[in-house]
Design an enzyme around this catalytic site. Structure first.
Site, PDB file in Angstrom:
ATOM      1  N   GLY A 233       0.826  -1.201   0.000  1.00 16.32           N
ATOM      2  CA  GLY A 233       0.000   0.000   0.000  1.00 16.32           C
ATOM      3  C   GLY A 233       0.858   1.248   0.000  1.00 16.32           C
ATOM      4  N   ILE A 585      12.778  -5.181  18.537  1.00 11.55           N
ATOM      5  CA  ILE A 585      12.367  -5.717  17.239  1.00 11.55           C
ATOM      6  C   ILE A 585      11.544  -6.981  17.500  1.00 11.55           C
ATOM      7  CG2 ILE A 585      13.183  -6.619  15.024  1.00 11.55           C
ATOM      8  CD1 ILE A 585      13.581  -3.541  15.560  1.00 11.55           C
ATOM      9  N   PRO A 588      12.589 -10.106  13.896  1.00 12.14           N
ATOM     10  CA  PRO A 588      13.691  -9.587  13.092  1.00 12.14           C
ATOM     11  C   PRO A 588      13.575  -9.955  11.611  1.00 12.14           C
ATOM     12  CG  PRO A 588      14.477 -11.192  14.718  1.00 12.14           C
ATOM     13  CD  PRO A 588      13.030 -10.951  15.011  1.00 12.14           C
ATOM     14  N   THR A 590      10.703 -10.308   9.673  1.00  7.86           N
ATOM     15  CA  THR A 590       9.753  -9.460   8.942  1.00  7.86           C
ATOM     16  C   THR A 590      10.142  -7.986   9.048  1.00  7.86           C
ATOM     17  OG1 THR A 590       8.276  -9.496  10.853  1.00  7.86           O
ATOM     18  CG2 THR A 590       7.824 -11.085   9.109  1.00  7.86           C
ATOM     19  N   GLY A 658       7.745   1.754  15.277  1.00  9.84           N
ATOM     20  CA  GLY A 658       7.434   1.347  13.908  1.00  9.84           C
ATOM     21  C   GLY A 658       8.682   1.243  13.056  1.00  9.84           C
ATOM     22  N   GLU A 661       8.508   2.759   7.752  1.00  8.34           N
ATOM     23  CA  GLU A 661       8.914   3.914   6.956  1.00  8.34           C
ATOM     24  C   GLU A 661      10.357   4.343   7.177  1.00  8.34           C
ATOM     25  OE1 GLU A 661       5.253   5.579   8.502  1.00  8.34           O
ATOM     26  OE2 GLU A 661       4.797   6.294   6.492  1.00  8.34           O
TER      27      GLU A 661
HETATM   28 MO1  MOS Z   1       2.137   5.144   5.323  1.00  7.87          MO
HETATM   29  S1  MOS Z   1       2.596   6.379   3.775  1.00  7.87           S
HETATM   30  O1  MOS Z   1       1.553   6.283   6.473  1.00  7.87           O
HETATM   31  O2  MOS Z   1       1.026   3.999   4.820  1.00  7.87           O
END
Ligand code: MOS
Length: 704
Positions: A233, A585, A588, A590, A658, A661
């Protein structure tokens, strides 16, 4: 008494891996829905104006065509919910490719040929689709996408710059970019007794259901979203888009289920893209490299329909210990589709500019770029004044430098030749906020000794389904195999989306709480599960709100080695190393895969990706993966991601930040910085294209 091995932290293989590789995992377009019809959108061929007539006679002559929808006849939607989703509600055209009609037919082929036969007449107006830094209409919005103000100023920036012994300023640009997940966007809409079910390629079923319910004037419970498996996505499926609304409208009109499955070319018009940016960075520093001022100003675009402003300048407020900082996000409203979230929105283009500028300053000062960053390490978050829950930037830089062999680096640019290749190395920092959000979850003990955990999560390829199963197993203190997770439906309860890298941390908190509560209840019953099972539901809103004020961010350092063919300008990335500090983590295997994928996207941004604007038509010219290049296997070598584990008790029970990103932020800057080290040519406009670097390379050849 059995000893249960801890699941969290183990490199457990994906629980849905077999389903995925054997093809039995079902994606949105693949649900076998009886009596389904197909809708094919007709996109505007002008970028501004209005539709004056829709001529559908030829399309309707085909008996397979059930209906032709246009703004005159489509069912009405509730105004004020989302301007981008007001599909076929007005004759006005706000951007090229906007849905102005659609053909619904009993077969995909008939819908497609019907759409080709529809004739649209327009009253065309002059469009403006070009982003310019000096556009007089540019304004500073109250708030950007991460809810911070459009303008933030700390200290006396102008004075600090005037007094600075060393000053640096440059402008950087990044192009519009398209998210290209493996699974194209698709929706099947099914109405039954004023209830709507959408099988949807979706990053956030619960939030999508709420948005769509509001748009159709329904109670939130009247909309179900099914998204059991989602093939990527990157933000593009984090909110509903016009094709999903079209499916629901069309299904209303023809009184049977309707599928809209986008082709790859359609995705380039109908799914959001990352805004292009024009960024100016200005730095003031002492001669030893200590920053006294940072100015970061980004000009970006949005549509005439909606104000969407990326958080492009946000990272610049917390990366370094400069006492004087001003960040400004400016917006120009153009005749373009509304841009949207795309992996690490804002931070990705913003850190390309900041981390390039830091490298340029390092070169100017003759200070090593790793050392320059370490000299500017803040003690607390310079933006909020709060303590960091944990901050791993310096350890990542040091560990990366060691692994990469940075110590032996000669900083002189353009002096390493291997035959025709110029070789260089570069570094950049990464960061992403930790956005843990409230979620709900239900845990159930079955009489047969197994457990079912339900949470409104979605696994878009991240491994969330696996990681959450691990959280559940440990919280229940049972073997991993005894837990079954149900995710991917709006009806599983309130939950955040798989976005902002917040999914696993947020859902995991609710899963942990539900499972611990259940385990305790079972204990109180002497471990006996009643025949009808035992179930508890929890909500973590209060827990999340009760956290102490801390600045929570993940950090990383990226190191790149590139080689550049001195004759052709061909750029190859030999090596891309990422060292990341993202709390604990959880898995590790994934997590590493997430980071590697994002790093490849960063390389792709550095060297390949650009949506090319055709000013005459007001549209992007490249509408497929043959003309919009994304990095493929052949582009990637020497890719390595590693973690520095952090023990951070200020996050959430599982202790993870997270990772989705973090890998893309800074990757493009590390490559551009390495390109400079290789060639002496500074590229401030992405992507690093042969035609842009040829003049600089010519100078090197002439010199040699
Ligand atoms: Mo991310 S660009 O917040 O799915």
């Amino acid at each position: 008494m059995s000893i249960v091995e801890q699941a969290l932290g183990a490199p457990i293989v994906r629980v849905d891996g077999r389903e995925k590789v054997t093809g039995s995992a079902r994606y949105a377009a693949e649900y076998p829905i009886e009596d389904v019809a197909y809708a094919w959108p007709v996109g505007a061929t002008i970028a501004r104006g209005r539709v004056t007539a829709v001529e559908a006679t030829a399309a309707l002559a085909d008996p397979a065509v059930l209906a032709v929808l246009d703004a005159a006849g489509a069912p009405r939607l509730e105004p004020g919910v989302d301007e981008d989703l007001m599909v076929l509600q007005s004759a006005d055209v706000a951007y090229h490719g906007q849905i102005v009609a659609a053909v619904v037919a009993t077969s995909l082929e008939a819908a497609r040929s019907g759409a080709a036969a529809v004739r649209i007449a327009y009253e065309q107006e002059q469009h403006d689709v070009v982003l310019r830094a000096d556009d007089a209409r540019a304004y500073v919005p109250q708030q950007v996408n991460d809810t911070t103000p459009g303008l933030v100023e700390r200290g006396d920036v102008d004075r600090a710059l005037a007094d600075a012994p060393v000053r640096f300023a440059a402008t950087y640009t990044t192009p519009a970019e398209h998210a290209s997940p493996m699974e194209p966007h698709a929706t099947i809409a099914v109405w039954a007794d004023s209830r709507l079910t959408l099988y949807n390629a979706d990053q956030g079923p619960y939030l999508t259901a709420a948005r769509i319910a509001a748009l159709f004037g329904l109670a939130p419970e009247a909309v179900e979203i099914v998204a059991e498996h989602v093939g990527g996505g990157f933000g593009s499926k984090a909110a509903p888009h016009p094709p999903a609304i079209l499916a629901a409208l069309a299904a209303q009109v023809v009184g049977r289920p309707v599928k809209v499955a986008l082709t790859r070319p359609q995705m380039f018009s109908l799914v959001t893209y990352r805004t292009p940016t024009i960024q100016r960075v200005e730095l003031g520093a002492e001669r030893d490299g200590r920053l006294t001022a940072i100015v970061h100003d980004a000009v970006q675009q949005s549509s005439t329909l909606a104000e969407y402003t990326e958080q492009t300048v946000s990272s610049s407020r917390l990366m370094y210990a400069a006492p004087n900082v001003r960040t400004t996000a400016r917006l120009v409203r153009l005749d373009v589709p509304t841009p949207g979230w795309f992996r690490a929105p804002g931070h990705t283009p913003g850190m390309f500019a900041l981390e390039s500028a830091i490298d340029e300053l390092a070169v100017e000062l003759g200070v090593d770029p790793v050392e320059l960053r370490i000299r500017n390490e803040p003690l607390v978050d310079p933006d909020s004044g709060e303590a960091f829950s944990s901050r791993g930037l310096v350890p990542c830089l040091r560990e990366g430098a060691t692994r990469f062999g940075w110590e032996s680096r000669d900083p002189t640019p353009a002096v390493r030749r291997e035959g025709r290749w110029l070789v260089g190395t570069g570094v950049a920092a990464s960061t992403h906020p930790d956005y843990t959000a409230p979620s709900t979850a239900t845990a159930r003990a079955e009489a047969d000794g197994t457990f079912v955990v339900r949470v409104g999560a979605v696994d878009i390829g991240t491994g969330a389904r696996t990681a959450l199963s691990q959280v559940a197993a440990d919280a229940l203190a049972v073997p991993f195999e005894r837990v079954r997770l149900e995710i991917g439906r709006a009806s599983l309860g309130p939950a955040p989306f798989a976005g902002g890298s917040m999914g696993t941390a947020s859902w995991g908190w609710a899963v942990d709480k539900a499972c611990r509560t259940l385990a305790q209840e079972l204990d109180e019953r002497g471990g006996v599960v009643p025949d009808e099972g035992l179930e508890v539901s929890v909500d973590t809103t209060a827990d999340v709100l009760a956290r102490t004020a801390r600045s929570r961010h993940a950090f990383g350092a990226l190191f790149a080695q590139v080689r550049v063919d001195v004759d052709t300008g061909e750029v190859r990335v030999d090596r891309l190393l990422g060292v990341f500090a993202a709390g604990r983590i959880l898995n590790p295997r994934t997590a590493r895969s997430q980071l590697l994928g994002a790093m490849v996207m960063g390389q792709s941004m550095a060297l390949l990706e650009a949506a090319e604007l055709d000013r005459r038509f007001g549209d992007f010219a490249n509408h497929d993966l043959a003309s919009y290049h994304v990095a493929a296997h052949a582009d990637v070598r020497g890719l390595e991601a590693t973690f520095l584990p952090e023990h951070d008790e200020q996050l959430n029970p599982a202790g993870g930040k997270g990772v989705g990103e973090l890998g893309i932020v800074g990757a493009a800057a590390a490559i551009a910085n390495a390109f400079h080290h290789a060639t002496g040519v500074r590229v401030r406009d992405l992507p690093i294209r042969i035609e842009r670097v040829r003049p600089g390379l010519r100078r090197i050849r002439e010199r040699a």
